[in-house]
Design an enzyme around this catalytic site. Structure first.
Site, PDB file in Angstrom:
ATOM      1  CE  LYS A 160      -4.291   1.126   1.784  1.00 37.14           C
ATOM      2  NZ  LYS A 160      -5.328   1.019   0.445  1.00 37.14           N
TER       3      LYS A 160
HETATM    4  N1  PMP Z   1      -7.352  -2.042  -3.311  1.00 36.37           N
HETATM    5  C1  PMP Z   1      -6.633  -1.039  -2.817  1.00 36.37           C
HETATM    6  C2  PMP Z   1      -5.823  -0.759  -4.405  1.00 36.37           C
HETATM    7  C3  PMP Z   1      -6.750  -0.587  -1.903  1.00 36.37           C
HETATM    8  O1  PMP Z   1      -6.152   0.483  -1.597  1.00 36.37           O
HETATM    9  C4  PMP Z   1      -7.041  -1.050  -1.060  1.00 36.37           C
HETATM   10  C5  PMP Z   1      -7.806  -0.350  -0.373  1.00 36.37           C
HETATM   11  N2  PMP Z   1      -7.201  -0.914   0.977  1.00 36.37           N
HETATM   12  C6  PMP Z   1      -8.437  -2.892  -1.075  1.00 36.37           C
HETATM   13  C7  PMP Z   1      -8.081  -3.073  -2.628  1.00 36.37           C
HETATM   14  C8  PMP Z   1      -8.670  -2.948  -0.020  1.00 36.37           C
HETATM   15  O2  PMP Z   1      -8.029  -3.566   0.728  1.00 36.37           O
HETATM   16  P1  PMP Z   1      -8.717  -4.070   2.284  1.00 36.37           P
HETATM   17  O3  PMP Z   1      -9.603  -4.937   1.885  1.00 36.37           O
HETATM   18  O4  PMP Z   1      -7.348  -4.369   3.021  1.00 36.37           O
HETATM   19  O5  PMP Z   1      -8.701  -2.766   2.656  1.00 36.37           O
END
Ligand code: PMP
Length: 316
Positions: A160
Site C-alpha cells: 500500500k
Molecule cells: N485495493 C486497493 C488499491 C486499496 O487501496 C484497498 C484499500 N485498502 C483495497 C484494495 C482493499 O484492501 P483491504 O480490504 O485490505 O482494505
C-alpha cells in the site's frame, strides 16, 4: 481533511500528541518521492453500544510492515507494537461511534536523492469518525478506466505504497468526470485488476471469482476474508485472471475493501450487471461481514479486536 474531522490525538514521532501538532517538514523525502506506505483500518461500534471492534487489526499491521519492507524501512516496530499503539490511540481518543484509522510509515529525512536505503523512517497514526465511503445502499456506477494498473515491476501494487496511489487518483478522477462512482483498472495485459481503493469480485454461474494476488492488486484483507466466508458457506471460489468482457457478462459484481466495505455494482461502462438490483451472493456475504463488525457473529469473533471503555488520557 479539516482538523475538526479528525480525532483529537495522533501518534507521531514516538509520542501521542494533539493531531494539530503531528506535522512534517516540507522537505520530507516521502512528500517528494511518494516513499511511504499506509494502512486503512476500521473500528465498528459493537451492538452493545460501547465497545469498538477493530477489524483484523493484526493483519493490517502485518501488511503495513510488509509494505515497509518493500520500501527497505528500518522501523522500531513489530506487529505487536503497531497493534498496541493503535489500541492506546483508541483509548486516548475514546470514540463513541465507528472510526477509521490511518497508520502511515514514511521516509522522514530531508534528503534530495530518490533512494530507499539510508533514510530515516517514521510511523504516524491518526483516526477519524467514519461511516460509508461509498453509498452501499445503492448500486455503484462504474467505468473501466483508460489508466492501466501499475505493475509489480513498476510499483508493486501488493504493497500500500503512497506513490502508487497517483495511479488510483488518475482513474478515480476519470470515473467521477464521466459521472461514475468508481473505476476498475485493467493490468498491463488487459486483465481485470481492481478498483482505485478496493478489490473486485464477480459471480458467474454461481462461482465467486477474483483476480489472483499475482494480478497487480493490493493483497486485500477484506478480499481474503470474503474468500474465507464464501468457502465456509460452501460457495465455490476462483482466483484467476478475469477478462474485461466477463465483467459485462457477470451475474454479479462487487467491490470490497476496508473503506468501501462491500458495495455491489449496478453498471459497468453503462451496461447493467445481472438484474441491476442488489444481487443474492453479495447480500449473503456482506451480511456475514457486517454482523461480524458489530459483534453479532461468533464464528469470526477472532477477526475483531474489541476495545471497551476507552478513556481519554492526558497528552504525554
Ligand atoms: N485495493 C486497493 C488499491 C486499496 O487501496 C484497498 C484499500 N485498502 C483495497 C484494495 C482493499 O484492501 P483491504 O480490504 O485490505 O482494505
Amino acid at each position: 481533511m479539516a482538523f475538526s474531522e479528525t480525532m483529537e490525538y495522533a501518534y507521531f514521532e514516538g509520542q501521542f500528541v494533539p493531531f494539530r501538532d503531528a506535522n512534517v517538514s516540507v522537505g520530507t523525502h516521502a512528500l517528494h518521492y511518494g516513499t511511504g506506505a499506509f494502512a486503512g483500518i476500521r473500528g465498528y461500534l459493537d451492538q452493545d453500544g460501547e465497545t469498538i471492534n477493530i477489524f483484523r487489526l493484526r493483519e493490517h499491521a502485518a501488511r503495513l510492515l510488509r509494505s515497509a519492507r518493500l520500501l527497505r524501512m528500518d522501523l522500531p516496530h513489530d506487529v505487536d507494537s503497531v497493534v498496541e499503539t493503535v489500541l492506546e490511540l483508541t483509548r486516548r481518543n475514546a470514540p463513541t461511534g465507528d472510526v477509521y484509522y490511518r497508520p502511515l510509515v514514511y521516509k522522514s529525512s530531508v534528503q534530495l536523492t530518490p533512494r530507499l536505503k539510508g533514510i530515516d523512517d517514521e510511523l504516524a497514526i491518526y483516526m477519524m469518525p467514519m461511516g460509508d465511503y461509498l453509498d452501499t445502499r445503492r448500486g455503484q456506477k462504474v467505468i473501466v478506466s483508460s489508466w492501466t494498473r501499475i505493475t509489480d515491476n513498476i510499483i508493486p501494487a501488493r504493497g500500500k505504497i503512497t506513490g502508487g496511489y497517483i495511479n488510483s487518483a488518475l482513474a478515480k478522477d476519470e470515473a467521477e468526470e464521466k459521472g461514475a462512482d468508481e473505476a476498475i483498472m485493467l493490468d498491463v495485459n488487459g486483465k481485470v485488476a481492481e478498483g482505485t481503493g478496493c478489490n473486485l469480485f464477480i459471480v458467474r454461474d454461481g462461482v465467486l471469482t477474483t483476480a489472483p494476488i499475482t494480478g497487480d492488486i493490493l493483497e486485500g484483507i477484506t478480499r481474503r476474508s470474503i474468500l474465507q466466508v464464501a468457502a465456509d458457506l460452501g460457495i465455490p471460489t476462483e482466483q484467476r485472471s478475469i477478462d474485461r468482457s466477463e465483467l459485462y457478462l457477470a451475474d454479479e459484481a462487487f467491490f470490497c475493501g476496508t473503506g468501501v466495505q462491500v458495495a455491489w455494482i449496478e453498471r459497468i461502462d453503462g451496461r447493467v450487471i445481472g438484474t441491476g438490483t442488489e444481487p443474492e451472493m453479495v447480500k449473503r456475504i456482506g451480511q456475514v461481514l457486517f454482523d461480524t463488525f458489530r459483534g453479532k457473529n461468533d464464528r469470526y469473533a477472532d477477526w475483531i479486536t474489541p476495545l471497551k471503555g476507552g478513556q481519554p488520557a492526558a497528552v504525554r
